[in-house]
Design an enzyme around this catalytic site. Sequence first.
Site, mmCIF file in Angstrom:
data_model
loop_
_atom_site.group_PDB
_atom_site.id
_atom_site.type_symbol
_atom_site.label_atom_id
_atom_site.label_comp_id
_atom_site.label_asym_id
_atom_site.label_seq_id
_atom_site.Cartn_x
_atom_site.Cartn_y
_atom_site.Cartn_z
ATOM 1 C CG ASP A 175 -2.252 0.714 0.938
ATOM 2 O OD1 ASP A 175 -2.149 1.908 0.618
ATOM 3 O OD2 ASP A 175 -3.359 0.147 1.056
ATOM 4 C CG HIS A 213 -0.872 1.496 -3.362
ATOM 5 N ND1 HIS A 213 -2.124 1.171 -2.891
ATOM 6 C CD2 HIS A 213 -0.432 0.399 -4.031
ATOM 7 C CE1 HIS A 213 -2.435 -0.074 -3.262
ATOM 8 N NE2 HIS A 213 -1.415 -0.562 -3.947
#
Length: 389
Positions: free
Chosen positions: A215, A238
């Site tokens: 993430d 991310h």
Amino acid sequence: MAKLAVSCTLFIFFINTLFQSASAAYNVINFGAKPDGKSDATQAFLRAWSSACYSNSPATLHVPRGLFLVKSISFNGPCRHRIVFQIDGTIIAPSSYWSLGNSGFWILFYKVNRLGIHGGTIDATGAGYWACRKSGKSCPPPTRSISFVGASNIVVSGLTSINSRFFHIAIDECVNIMLRKLKINAPSWSPNTDGIHIQSSSGITISNSAIMTGDDCISVGPGTKNLWIERIACGPGHGISIGSLGAYAAEDGVKNVTVTDSIFTGTQNGVRIKTWARPSNGFARNIRFRNIIMTKVFNPIIIDQNYCPDNHCPHQSSGVTISGVTYRNIKGTSATPVAVNFGCSSSKPCTGIKLQVIRLTYFNKAATAYCKNARGSSSGVVVPGSCLG
Ligand SMILES: *[C@@H]1O[C@H](CO)[C@@H](O)[C@H](O)[C@H]1NC(C)=O
């Protein structure tokens, strides 16, 4: 003359000994911990902490080489003096997905002031938990690997955190924390394993760290101010995200954030600001992204005020006010045609966006820029050309 030199040396020796003995050392082995990776060392760690915390002098808590099995643990402060947590070994969580209970944390530092954490590896053994999440079964609440809550004046350096079940490091309601030379690693497909999450905190510095995760490498939540991020290698992951902001109608804003001298490799986003599309009094202002190299990043520069993961979209207009965001000296390759994407709120357009020396391509081809409700200016060579109103 010689006599004087000898007594001088003796005197210095005496002073050194005095200062050394003024710092107490507590080795977890002496409190019953076994470095075998099987025996539960939780109580031993707590006893060692308690001795260090109540020590009459600055204390070192030592975790020697070996594997130490520790369950959910809370190191509470304030302590009487400065503490150094010297970790030469590995702290490991029991591998079953329910082993860390319902508290949401694994290793918590609560209201601790003046702490240094040096070296070591912590392994939250997340694989079982990720599998539970993927299977759609009901799983225990997500557990952060290291949390600092209400803590101040902390330095974490040279720590490796792997296989977190949720955020690797979380900072909440803290002041003056320095994180450096960290290695954070979880597979790119592991859910919500953010590297470092910060919220309601001020004076946080993160530098010289490599973050590979499933993430955000770093996520910046509401109430963060005076944050400095420097020399980060992010990817897979991310990207570095401010947000998600605007989840609540009444929410603290984010201000004075700098991200500099960093590289992003194969990440879903580079530098991102994201907000939910619903009313809120939140804001993000005085943000600087500079000296950044992107390699095959899917959304190198992005503001997304209609953040909509897994189709959970509020479908309203975001109330979060974004202003004063500077992008300077950002170069490299985008893995999608739109390298610069400003999707701002129709009710609160972005203002004061500055693009200064940008060179992003879609592999070897030209990339494009997209603007919606975005106002600002550009200077220097800006490729793709600015679409700011
Ligand atoms: C912004 O944050 C930096 C630390 O990241 C700090 O040194 C500086 O004083 C802050 N500026 C303001 C105006 O608060």
